[in-house]
Design a protein around this motif. Structure first.
Motif, PDB file in Angstrom:
ATOM      1  N   ALA A 116      10.174  11.781   5.403  1.00  0.00           N
ATOM      2  CA  ALA A 116      10.243  10.518   6.156  1.00  0.00           C
ATOM      3  C   ALA A 116      10.005   9.272   5.309  1.00  0.00           C
ATOM      4  O   ALA A 116       9.019   8.558   5.479  1.00  0.00           O
ATOM      5  N   GLY A 134      -3.667   6.087   2.414  1.00  0.00           N
ATOM      6  CA  GLY A 134      -2.685   6.944   3.091  1.00  0.00           C
ATOM      7  C   GLY A 134      -3.255   7.450   4.394  1.00  0.00           C
ATOM      8  O   GLY A 134      -4.461   7.703   4.507  1.00  0.00           O
ATOM      9  N   VAL A 135      -2.376   7.600   5.390  1.00  0.00           N
ATOM     10  CA  VAL A 135      -2.844   8.043   6.708  1.00  0.00           C
ATOM     11  C   VAL A 135      -3.260   9.516   6.676  1.00  0.00           C
ATOM     12  O   VAL A 135      -4.276   9.893   7.269  1.00  0.00           O
ATOM     13  N   VAL A 136      -2.490  10.348   5.968  1.00  0.00           N
ATOM     14  CA  VAL A 136      -2.873  11.771   5.926  1.00  0.00           C
ATOM     15  C   VAL A 136      -4.257  11.940   5.283  1.00  0.00           C
ATOM     16  O   VAL A 136      -5.113  12.642   5.839  1.00  0.00           O
ATOM     17  N   PRO A 137      -4.516  11.292   4.129  1.00  0.00           N
ATOM     18  CA  PRO A 137      -5.892  11.336   3.633  1.00  0.00           C
ATOM     19  C   PRO A 137      -6.896  10.860   4.693  1.00  0.00           C
ATOM     20  O   PRO A 137      -7.986  11.410   4.823  1.00  0.00           O
ATOM     21  N   TYR A 146       3.794  16.571  13.428  1.00  0.00           N
ATOM     22  CA  TYR A 146       3.783  16.374  11.969  1.00  0.00           C
ATOM     23  C   TYR A 146       2.882  17.429  11.280  1.00  0.00           C
ATOM     24  O   TYR A 146       1.675  17.497  11.573  1.00  0.00           O
ATOM     25  N   CYS A 181      -0.425  11.662  18.050  1.00  0.00           N
ATOM     26  CA  CYS A 181       0.580  11.027  17.211  1.00  0.00           C
ATOM     27  C   CYS A 181       1.325  10.035  18.101  1.00  0.00           C
ATOM     28  O   CYS A 181       2.012  10.437  19.038  1.00  0.00           O
ATOM     29  N   ASN A 217       5.810  11.764  16.094  1.00  0.00           N
ATOM     30  CA  ASN A 217       6.686  12.421  15.128  1.00  0.00           C
ATOM     31  C   ASN A 217       6.519  13.914  15.330  1.00  0.00           C
ATOM     32  O   ASN A 217       5.390  14.389  15.210  1.00  0.00           O
ATOM     33  N   ASP A 264      -2.966   8.510  15.304  1.00  0.00           N
ATOM     34  CA  ASP A 264      -2.098   8.220  14.156  1.00  0.00           C
ATOM     35  C   ASP A 264      -0.943   7.353  14.660  1.00  0.00           C
ATOM     36  O   ASP A 264      -0.024   7.840  15.306  1.00  0.00           O
ATOM     37  N   ILE A 273       1.083   5.400  12.755  1.00  0.00           N
ATOM     38  CA  ILE A 273       1.834   4.960  11.569  1.00  0.00           C
ATOM     39  C   ILE A 273       3.254   4.505  11.935  1.00  0.00           C
ATOM     40  O   ILE A 273       3.810   3.649  11.264  1.00  0.00           O
ATOM     41  N   HIS A 274       3.824   5.068  13.025  1.00  0.00           N
ATOM     42  CA  HIS A 274       5.196   4.700  13.398  1.00  0.00           C
ATOM     43  C   HIS A 274       5.240   3.569  14.431  1.00  0.00           C
ATOM     44  O   HIS A 274       6.295   3.280  14.996  1.00  0.00           O
ATOM     45  N   SER A 303       3.552   1.282   5.750  1.00  0.00           N
ATOM     46  CA  SER A 303       4.312   2.213   4.898  1.00  0.00           C
ATOM     47  C   SER A 303       5.638   2.674   5.503  1.00  0.00           C
ATOM     48  O   SER A 303       6.693   2.542   4.876  1.00  0.00           O
ATOM     49  N   LYS A 304       5.606   3.226   6.718  1.00  0.00           N
ATOM     50  CA  LYS A 304       6.866   3.642   7.367  1.00  0.00           C
ATOM     51  C   LYS A 304       7.659   2.406   7.763  1.00  0.00           C
ATOM     52  O   LYS A 304       8.861   2.331   7.584  1.00  0.00           O
ATOM     53  N   PHE A 323       0.947   4.165  -0.786  1.00  0.00           N
ATOM     54  CA  PHE A 323      -0.235   4.873  -0.270  1.00  0.00           C
ATOM     55  C   PHE A 323      -1.318   3.903   0.181  1.00  0.00           C
ATOM     56  O   PHE A 323      -2.429   3.885  -0.344  1.00  0.00           O
TER      57      PHE A 323
HETATM   58  C1  LIG Z   1       2.757  10.796  11.923  1.00  0.00           C
HETATM   59  C2  LIG Z   1       2.634  10.579  10.447  1.00  0.00           C
HETATM   60  N1  LIG Z   1       1.430  10.366   9.908  1.00  0.00           N
HETATM   61  C3  LIG Z   1       1.272  10.155   8.579  1.00  0.00           C
HETATM   62  C4  LIG Z   1       2.358  10.181   7.731  1.00  0.00           C
HETATM   63  C5  LIG Z   1       2.177   9.983   6.266  1.00  0.00           C
HETATM   64  O1  LIG Z   1       1.261   9.005   6.004  1.00  0.00           O
HETATM   65  P1  LIG Z   1       0.788   8.674   4.532  1.00  0.00           P
HETATM   66  O2  LIG Z   1       1.970   8.756   3.633  1.00  0.00           O
HETATM   67  O3  LIG Z   1       0.224   7.309   4.663  1.00  0.00           O
HETATM   68  O4  LIG Z   1      -0.252   9.681   4.195  1.00  0.00           O
HETATM   69  C6  LIG Z   1       3.632  10.408   8.250  1.00  0.00           C
HETATM   70  C7  LIG Z   1       4.795  10.474   7.374  1.00  0.00           C
HETATM   71  O5  LIG Z   1       5.853  10.904   7.730  1.00  0.00           O
HETATM   72  C8  LIG Z   1       3.772  10.608   9.646  1.00  0.00           C
HETATM   73  O6  LIG Z   1       4.968  10.798  10.198  1.00  0.00           O
END
Ligand SMILES: Cc1ncc(COP(=O)(O)O)c(C=O)c1O
Length: 385
Positions: free
Chosen positions: A34, A92-95, A118, A165, A169, A197, A199-200, A231-232, A240
């Motif tokens: 993505a 970063g969101v995943v971190p 996701y 989410c 996603n 989350d 992010i979108h 980021s998105k 990041f």
């Molecule tokens: C729902 C969701 N959260 C987090 C991420 C990635 O976030 P980051 O790159 O900031 O860790 C994505 C990326 O596709 C996503 O779709």
């Protein structure tokens, strides 16, 4: 206001970069991971070029203007008034999801997620020895909705957190206020901390409006960690840079302690500069990008309905991702993937990686020039016909 017109039809050769999506793909068209194939807004690139021209890349801090850019963006777009002290920069969101798991739960605790979702949602829970509780979404009449009865049944004393989410996603839902209220009230009633989350959130289509979960009430805000990022939205995932919004002081301290214990309080200067420029100056680019992506979604739905009736899809409410249902073909996910890669020469995300609820589905990235999208759809058609 800057009314520069951007050209989203421009095809940029990403094989010349280190792009994960493109660099190993050879003859396979990548329509999976993505990030988008659109050039970043000049306003963001110019701000980053200024740093290059300055010529020194030392340790940078985050100025007040960085935090103001977030506060203003969230107020303008979502009418949510947030405070500087609530904001925690996160690389970063995943971190940030991983930091949350470590901060607000202990090994063996249960965390609710809503698959298909996701894949890192699973990983951050399982890899930290917490237990996933799957509250799968319901797919009915081309639309996904939350399964609240199942959510209620799944809650027990071991459930400590729920990760939502929003927008979702891969299914492309922009959750309505009423849906968020039902979800949030159940979590509140059962002392479950909510991780949202978002992010979108900035990429929603014309008929839909994102509502930050924590903006619904003070009680929700006090029980929610919200993740947002440019980021998105602005195609700057490689920086990041994201932000955790944590109004609750106690939760914020726990989150900050984890960040400090991991020694990840700092980031590179480009992230800070790019992040701030995006929120300050990116609006014009973004409104054009959303229009283009929405047209791509309409184009893809129309193409699939007319030319690949064997598979089913629907228009998402936001994001640059589409969710395609290959189940009518009666093949396994691996068989479909094999056909897409070897016969069609096109790569999508296998829905099975989004949990068992994603079996038989594939995720298509439509954040690309229309010509590339058309080529991708032609290849999907070739793969299965
Ligand atoms: C729902 C969701 N959260 C987090 C991420 C990635 O976030 P980051 O790159 O900031 O860790 C994505 C990326 O596709 C996503 O779709």
């Amino acid at each position: 206001m800057n009314k520069q017109k951007y050209n989203f039809d421009e095809i940029i050769d990403r094989k010349l970069s280190n792009s994960i999506k493109w660099w190993e793909s050879k003859d396979i068209l990548p329509m999976w991971i993505a990030d988008m194939d659109f050039k970043v807004a000049d306003e963001i690139l110019d701000a980053m070029k200024k740093t290059i021209d300055h010529g020194i890349i030392g340790y940078d801090d985050k100025p007040d203007s960085f935090y103001e850019s977030i506060i203003n963006w969230v107020k303008d777009r979502y009418n949510w008034e947030i405070k500087k002290e609530w904001l925690v920069f996160t690389p970063g969101v995943v971190p940030g999801l991983g930091i949350s798991i470590k901060s607000f739960s202990k090994e063996g605790d249960k965390v609710i997620i809503q698959p298909p979702v996701y894949p890192p949602f699973y990983r951050v829970i399982e890899n930290n020895n917490r237990r996933v509780v799957e509250n799968s979404l319901i797919y009915k009449d081309n639309k996904y909705i939350m399964n609240i009865d199942d959510l209620e049944k799944n809650i027990d004393k071991d459930v400590k957190m729920a990760m939502i989410c929003s927008p979702h996603n891969p299914v492309g839902r922009v959750w309505k206020k009423e849906e968020l209220e039902v979800f949030g009230n159940l979590c509140l009633k059962n002392n479950i901390i909510m991780i949202s989350d978002e992010i979108h959130c900035d990429l929603t289509f014309s008929d839909y409006k994102h509502i930050p979960l924590a903006s619904i009430s003070d009680e929700f805000a006090n029980n929610t960690i919200t993740f947002m990022a440019p980021s998105k939205t602005f195609n700057i995932a490689g920086l990041f840079a994201s932000v955790a919004i944590i109004p609750n002081e106690k939760l914020r301290k726990l989150y900050n302690d984890t960040i400090e214990n991991m020694e990840i309080t700092h980031t590179n200067g480009f992230s800070i500069i790019g992040f701030e420029a995006a929120y300050k100056y990116g609006k014009n680019w973004l409104s054009q990008a959303i229009r283009y992506i929405e047209d791509n979604a309409d184009f893809a739905v129309d193409y699939i309905n007319k030319n690949i009736p064997e598979i089913k899809t629907y228009k998402p409410e936001g994001t640059f991702l589409m969710w395609l249902d290959f189940k009518p073909l009666g093949k396994t996910s691996e068989e479909i993937n094999e056909l897409l890669i070897n016969k069609g020469k096109v790569q999508l995300n296998n829905g099975a990686t989004f949990g068992t609820a994603g079996e038989g589905f594939f995720r298509l990235n439509i954040g690309c020039p229309r010509e590339v999208l058309k080529e991708g759809l032609d290849r999907i058609k070739k793969a299965i016909q």
